[in-house]
Design a protein around this motif. Structure first.
Motif, PDB file in Angstrom:
ATOM      1  N   ALA A 116       4.878  -5.480   2.465  1.00  0.00           N
ATOM      2  CA  ALA A 116       3.781  -5.311   1.515  1.00  0.00           C
ATOM      3  C   ALA A 116       2.939  -6.578   1.426  1.00  0.00           C
ATOM      4  O   ALA A 116       1.705  -6.517   1.350  1.00  0.00           O
TER       5      ALA A 116
ATOM      6  N   ALA B 138      -1.586   6.586  -3.232  1.00  0.00           N
ATOM      7  CA  ALA B 138      -0.982   6.506  -1.906  1.00  0.00           C
ATOM      8  C   ALA B 138      -0.722   7.894  -1.331  1.00  0.00           C
ATOM      9  O   ALA B 138      -1.625   8.735  -1.289  1.00  0.00           O
TER      10      ALA B 138
ATOM     11  N   ASN C 120       2.074  -2.939  -5.305  1.00  0.00           N
ATOM     12  CA  ASN C 120       3.017  -2.519  -4.286  1.00  0.00           C
ATOM     13  C   ASN C 120       4.374  -3.119  -4.578  1.00  0.00           C
ATOM     14  O   ASN C 120       4.479  -4.120  -5.297  1.00  0.00           O
TER      15      ASN C 120
ATOM     16  N   TYR D 250       2.484  -7.230  -7.470  1.00  0.00           N
ATOM     17  CA  TYR D 250       3.748  -6.719  -6.951  1.00  0.00           C
ATOM     18  C   TYR D 250       4.693  -6.365  -8.095  1.00  0.00           C
ATOM     19  O   TYR D 250       4.602  -6.923  -9.187  1.00  0.00           O
TER      20      TYR D 250
ATOM     21  N   ALA E  96       3.754  -0.307   5.694  1.00  0.00           N
ATOM     22  CA  ALA E  96       3.932   0.318   4.411  1.00  0.00           C
ATOM     23  C   ALA E  96       5.382   0.251   4.018  1.00  0.00           C
ATOM     24  O   ALA E  96       6.212  -0.160   4.789  1.00  0.00           O
ATOM     25  N   THR E  97       5.651   0.667   2.804  1.00  0.00           N
ATOM     26  CA  THR E  97       7.024   0.557   2.328  1.00  0.00           C
ATOM     27  C   THR E  97       7.446   1.851   1.674  1.00  0.00           C
ATOM     28  O   THR E  97       7.172   2.071   0.529  1.00  0.00           O
ATOM     29  N   CYS E  98       8.065   2.682   2.408  1.00  0.00           N
ATOM     30  CA  CYS E  98       8.527   3.937   1.871  1.00  0.00           C
ATOM     31  C   CYS E  98       9.820   4.292   2.596  1.00  0.00           C
ATOM     32  O   CYS E  98      10.178   3.630   3.528  1.00  0.00           O
TER      33      CYS E  98
ATOM     34  N   LEU F 200      -1.596   2.593  -6.447  1.00  0.00           N
ATOM     35  CA  LEU F 200      -0.574   2.223  -5.464  1.00  0.00           C
ATOM     36  C   LEU F 200      -1.115   2.305  -4.046  1.00  0.00           C
ATOM     37  O   LEU F 200      -1.737   3.290  -3.676  1.00  0.00           O
ATOM     38  N   MET F 201      -0.851   1.245  -3.248  1.00  0.00           N
ATOM     39  CA  MET F 201      -1.207   1.342  -1.838  1.00  0.00           C
ATOM     40  C   MET F 201      -0.162   2.136  -1.072  1.00  0.00           C
ATOM     41  O   MET F 201      -0.467   2.899  -0.167  1.00  0.00           O
ATOM     42  N   THR F 202       1.106   1.946  -1.409  1.00  0.00           N
ATOM     43  CA  THR F 202       2.180   2.762  -0.849  1.00  0.00           C
ATOM     44  C   THR F 202       3.130   3.112  -1.983  1.00  0.00           C
ATOM     45  O   THR F 202       3.126   2.459  -3.030  1.00  0.00           O
ATOM     46  N   ALA F 203       3.956   4.130  -1.792  1.00  0.00           N
ATOM     47  CA  ALA F 203       4.859   4.551  -2.856  1.00  0.00           C
ATOM     48  C   ALA F 203       6.203   4.940  -2.275  1.00  0.00           C
ATOM     49  O   ALA F 203       6.254   5.652  -1.264  1.00  0.00           O
TER      50      ALA F 203
ATOM     51  N   SER G 136      -4.459  -7.749  -6.012  1.00  0.00           N
ATOM     52  CA  SER G 136      -3.167  -7.117  -5.765  1.00  0.00           C
ATOM     53  C   SER G 136      -2.120  -7.664  -6.723  1.00  0.00           C
ATOM     54  O   SER G 136      -2.275  -8.745  -7.283  1.00  0.00           O
TER      55      SER G 136
END
Length: 419
Positions: A194, A270, A188, A217, A15-17, A242-245, A215
């Motif tokens: 991602a 997310a 994402n 980006y 993930a990207t947070c 959103l898959m990640t936030a 998907s």
């Protein structure tokens, strides 16, 4: 639900947070001043136990909630529950750029020099860069969710109290399938991790489940939320978001943009919480995930999570700063580390002894999450259970299944480190 077991070409899931701040060992409970009175507790004494924190506070995707959770946890651990087996915890808080392996390496070296006995992973997408240094120095990595593919793929010298990222994706898709929803569009930040999630896992998993997955980006530094919302709404998928936030603000703006383009499917946001209050009645029906119970769902939480959540909320409120998912996740990570090492203290607080103690946790009730069974031969995660919340009509959330979802274990076996 009949999931066919087949080959899913995966490099894994991440993930990207991100997170924040600089230096550490601050036992003060507040950046903005205390808001409620907390009854005196048991004070920690003696020599501090040093723990590092990889805290992504630089670059395009920062998350200030980690700092809030860390500050609240230090106050709670040192001044309320008597520290770790009576000794105070001291956090060496090292700020990193979540997109730069070099900054992660620098922090790992700093932790070695400082003599920490463990390092906490603040949802660092570049954590794999630190593992050779930490492993050589016998410093275990402890976290909630491994946001890096390589870090989460093997169990050596690491323990994560929450589920693997794959569990959130599989659990969410299972829920969609059970609800009869067969199309999904997720966006994402345009970062390498991602792409691994979307390109290597999301599409083939959707094919396995009979869900049409798309998907897209966006640039992490400056997303066009109206354009993103239009991309999600194109074709009227049954679910999108959103898959990640990187933070709650991203979720808030995308949710508002989705409403402005009249998107009528299930909005998925997310690991966010703030949108529940920001959107009010417009948030009803939206979903989000978490490894732990969060304040909007307190009415649905069982004991002891309900009373523990009230405690966490009090200390996080008093700490000031950004709250939300990452604050509570960070608070829970530190508290579970302290409680676990207090309930079964090692003979000495060294990296190898701490790792052995954490790997030995069995049927252990975590502070805000499920029971944990650590030390698996194939996974660094102590559980695969996850929560999928849906917003109800009263600015609150409730789990869609009544409680934790256990993702299909046969699917998770196809993903390195997930089972």
């Amino acid at each position: 639900m009949g999931i066919r077991t087949g080959r899913i070409a995966v490099a894994a899931l991440a993930a990207t947070c991100v997170f924040s701040v600089v230096s550490c060992s601050d036992n003060s409970s507040s950046e903005a001043g205390s808001t409620t009175s907390i009854a005196p507790g048991v004070l920690a004494t003696g020599d501090p136990i040093k723990v590092g924190l990889f805290n992504p506070s630089k670059g395009p995707a920062t998350q200030a909630g980690v700092t809030t959770g860390k500050n609240a946890a230090i106050e709670y651990i040192n001044n309320q529950i008597g520290g770790i087996n009576g000794r105070p915890i001291e956090v060496i808080d090292c700020g990193i750029d979540n997109t730069s392996p070099e900054s992660t390496i620098s922090c790992a070296n700093q932790f070695v020099q400082a003599g920490v006995v463990a390092a906490v992973d603040g949802y660092n997408a570049e954590s794999a860069a630190a593992m050779p240094i930490l492993t050589s120095a016998e410093i275990p990595l402890v976290g909630q969710i491994p946001f890096n593919t390589a870090t989460g793929a093997v169990p050596e010298n690491r323990v994560f109290f929450g589920p693997p990222p794959a569990a959130f994706l599989v659990g969410f898709l299972q829920s969609l399938k059970q609800a009869g929803k067969d199309s999904l569009t997720l966006v994402n930040a345009d970062l390498p991790q991602a792409h691994q999630v979307f390109d290597s896992l999301l599409t083939p998993l959707g094919q396995q489940l009979g869900i049409d997955v798309k998907s897209a980006y966006y640039p992490p530094a400056g997303p066009n939320f109206t354009a993103l919302a239009s991309t999600i709404a194109d074709g009227s998928p049954a679910a999108g978001g959103l898959m990640t936030a990187p933070n709650d603000n991203t979720c808030n703006k995308l949710a508002q943009a989705l409403k402005s383009v009249k998107y009528s499917g299930t909005v998925f946001l997310a690991a966010c919480t703030e949108f529940v209050d920001v959107l009010g009645a417009q948030a009803v029906g939206a979903q989000s995930y978490s490894p732990v119970w969060l304040p909007p769902a307190i009415d649905s939480a069982p004991e002891p999570a309900k009373s523990n959540l009230r405690t966490a909320e009090q200390f996080i409120d008093n700490a000031g700063g950004t709250a939300g998912f990452y604050a509570y996740g960070t608070f829970a990570t530190f508290v579970d580390l302290a409680r676990a090492l207090t309930s079964a203290p090692p003979a000495e607080f060294t990296g190898p002894a701490i790792l052995t103690a954490l790997k030995g946790l069995a049927d252990y009730q975590s502070f805000l999450g499920p029971k944990l069974n650590c030390g698996k031969a194939t996974s660094p995660n102590c559980t695969t259970d996850m929560l999928l919340f849906e917003v109800t009509g009263d600015k609150k959330t409730a789990p869609v299944s009544g409680g934790f979802i256990t993702p299909n274990p046969e699917v998770l076996k196809l993903i390195p480190g997930a089972a």
